[in-house]
Scaffold this active site. Structure first.
Site, PDB file in Angstrom:
ATOM      1  N   GLU A 162      16.118  11.244  48.721  1.00 32.02           N
ATOM      2  CA  GLU A 162      15.360  12.508  48.724  1.00 32.02           C
ATOM      3  C   GLU A 162      14.665  12.752  50.058  1.00 32.02           C
ATOM      4  O   GLU A 162      14.422  13.893  50.434  1.00 32.02           O
ATOM      5  CB  GLU A 162      14.308  12.515  47.591  1.00 32.02           C
ATOM      6  N   HIS A 179      32.544  -8.576  42.028  1.00 34.52           N
ATOM      7  CA  HIS A 179      33.747  -8.523  41.186  1.00 34.52           C
ATOM      8  C   HIS A 179      34.099  -7.096  40.781  1.00 34.52           C
ATOM      9  O   HIS A 179      34.915  -6.888  39.890  1.00 34.52           O
ATOM     10  CB  HIS A 179      33.546  -9.425  39.956  1.00 34.52           C
ATOM     11  N   LYS A 195      17.753  22.821  38.893  1.00 38.15           N
ATOM     12  CA  LYS A 195      16.696  23.224  37.949  1.00 38.15           C
ATOM     13  C   LYS A 195      16.774  24.726  37.689  1.00 38.15           C
ATOM     14  O   LYS A 195      16.730  25.165  36.534  1.00 38.15           O
ATOM     15  CB  LYS A 195      15.309  22.903  38.515  1.00 38.15           C
TER      16      LYS A 195
HETATM   17  O1  PA5 Z   1       9.852  12.519  44.360  1.00 39.51           O
HETATM   18  C1  PA5 Z   1       9.723  13.566  43.767  1.00 39.51           C
HETATM   19  O2  PA5 Z   1       8.933  14.455  44.152  1.00 39.51           O
HETATM   20  C2  PA5 Z   1      10.492  13.849  42.502  1.00 39.51           C
HETATM   21  O3  PA5 Z   1      11.410  12.871  42.222  1.00 39.51           O
HETATM   22  C3  PA5 Z   1       9.543  13.971  41.331  1.00 39.51           C
HETATM   23  O4  PA5 Z   1       8.830  12.765  41.212  1.00 39.51           O
HETATM   24  C4  PA5 Z   1      10.289  14.276  40.042  1.00 39.51           C
HETATM   25  O5  PA5 Z   1      11.067  15.430  40.203  1.00 39.51           O
HETATM   26  C5  PA5 Z   1       9.320  14.459  38.894  1.00 39.51           C
HETATM   27  O6  PA5 Z   1       8.420  15.481  39.192  1.00 39.51           O
HETATM   28  P1  PA5 Z   1       7.066  15.638  38.389  1.00 39.51           P
HETATM   29  O7  PA5 Z   1       6.246  14.434  38.616  1.00 39.51           O
HETATM   30  O8  PA5 Z   1       6.440  16.880  38.947  1.00 39.51           O
HETATM   31  O9  PA5 Z   1       7.442  15.808  36.925  1.00 39.51           O
END
Ligand code: PA5
Length: 447
Positions: A286, A307, A421
């Site tokens: 990310e 393996h 989303k």
């Molecule tokens: O790193 C990030 O920002 C994302 O992976 C969020 O943690 C994830 O989308 C969950 O979001 P939230 O904590 O708002 O539910």
């Protein structure tokens, strides 16, 4: 230091001259990160977190964990992505991947809201039958679909099982300090709440209440975890690559990437680190995968995956390198027994510990993969203590910030996550003109 970077297997691939050449960019990335002059600079709260955390909340986390341990058999942590992976990684790393099945005086811990699956949810609900349950819903935004659905289900379960008043004592909410639907609900119902700091993004949040409450429920020493992170913070302040293993890791992965090694495989020889690798994949995936750039983060657990994926790594497309986390200590030695008949011909390893055999598998594989054209660097890790976990988390978070700026991306945003989303909201019929417009467009492509 819990972590040492060993680069002797990289000699064929990364020279001292290459490291010297990238040093000015690493120094610049360090300045950008520390001075807050780069993109995403509002999300650098994790840098000083190990020494500047909210001590009052930290004490409340420990007290809540104590109450949870006393009042339930099953603890459900509800969250996804950065609101899930760190806690699970820590519990498996410090305790065990078999945590729930082992004899212990802490509750079983399950994770919900980290996906969308009827069978999994039904099975979790049946695991709660006849047992005392507490839940912790964790969502910074308070609007994420997966945890919101799971929370709806488990909140109803608790209210049905204990009545509204008692359920309130069993529901813990970790979210934004002021905003979001979850915060509104928590305030209305009177749930105990913990805060995801404004300046820390989800994937950098494991050492906040996001990770700390579930980790403390598992009986893990969160003071030691913060001490480990603080030690790492103190260890990596000098940007000189000859003195900073964390920055050297960031530099080497950028050098390899520029040379066409576009995928990094995080390797462990310890199944207790499998979820840690998942946490690492999110952190780097990310943070760096944007603007048409980024190293692809993958992971394997050896010797198991030797393996399955071993063949590809040895002889497949030569765009990969490996980073091996080598856990040096053997917390629970097991000696391979002698067989008087030696029917399987394995007596030559009798008397050795599993750890020694595993270590030889590691050496054999590093040499073989290096021969196969796969650069390998090794992170020697002292052990699997809470301190080591905190240290390693900070090592990778800091390296990620430096690496991202060196790569030329904003390591603290994740704009691409919104794509699926928004499509999902539209397809599921979320009200609103924008969703309706998108729904029509998507349907024309599906039908
Ligand atoms: O790193 C990030 O920002 C994302 O992976 C969020 O943690 C994830 O989308 C969950 O979001 P939230 O904590 O708002 O539910």
């Amino acid at each position: 230091m819990s972590v040492r970077l060993e680069t002797k297997y990289l000699n064929k691939f990364v020279s001292p001259e290459m490291l010297a050449a990238i040093q000015p960019q690493i120094t610049a990335a360090d300045r950008t990160l520390r001075e807050g002059t780069g993109a995403g600079s509002d999300f650098r709260g994790w840098i000083d977190l190990p020494v500047q955390y909210d001590k009052e909340e930290f004490a409340r986390i420990k007290m809540a964990a104590e109450r949870i341990r006393k009042s339930c058999d099953v603890f459900i942590a509800i969250g996804i992505g950065g609101s899930y992976l760190g806690a699970r990684a820590a519990i498996e790393f410090v305790r065990s991947p078999l945590y729930n099945s082992l004899k212990k005086d802490t509750p079983d811990i399950y994770f919900a809201g980290n996906g969308i699956n009827s069978a999994y949810l039904n099975e979790l609900l049946s695991l709660c039958e006849g047992r005392d349950v507490c839940i912790n819903v964790i969502s910074k935004s308070g609007t994420t679909t997966e945890p919101a659905v799971a929370f709806r289900v488990f909140r109803a379960l608790l209210e049905q099982k204990y009545g509204e008043e008692e359920a309130v004592k069993r529901i813990f909410v970790t979210t934004d300090k002021a905003r979001g639907k979850l915060k509104e609900l928590a305030d209305e119902k009177g749930y105990e709440t913990f805060v995801v700091p404004d300046d820390i993004g989800g994937r950098y949040s494991v050492l906040t209440a996001v990770g700390l409450l579930p980790i403390a429920v598992a009986g893990i020493d969160i003071d030691a975890m913060m001490e480990g992170a603080a030690a790492a913070r103190a260890a990596y302040t000098d940007p000189d690559l000859s003195r900073n293993d964390c920055y050297r890791y960031a530099a080497i992965r950028n050098l390899l990437y520029r040379g066409g090694k576009t995928s990094e495989i995080m390797v462990t020889y310890d199944p207790a680190l499998a979820l840690f690798n998942e946490w690492w994949k999110q952190l780097y995936g990310e943070s760096e995968g944007k603007d048409g750039k980024g190293l692809f983060p993958a992971s394997v657990v050896f010797s198991t995956d030797l393996h399955s994926l071993g063949q590809y790594i040895q002889q497949g497309l030569r765009n990969i390198f490996e980073t091996v986390i080598d856990v040096r200590s053997d917390a629970s030695p097991f000696v391979i027994p002698e067989d008087p008949a030696n029917i399987d011909g394995m007596n030559y390893i009798a008397g050795k510990t599993m750890h020694e055999v595993n270590y030889n598998a590691f050496l054999a594989t590093v040499l073989s993969h290096t021969d196969g054209g796969v650069p390998n660097m090794v992170l020697e890790l002292d052990g699997r203590s809470a301190y080591d976990f905190g240290y390693l988390v900070y090592f990778f978070e800091l390296a990620c910030g430096i690496s991202g700026y060196t790569l030329g991306v904003n390591p603290f945003d994740q704009p691409g996550v919104e794509g699926y989303k928004n499509n999902m909201y539209a397809l599921l019929g979320k009200p609103g003109a924008e969703h309706e417009k998108r729904r029509a467009e998507l349907k024309s492509r599906i039908n």
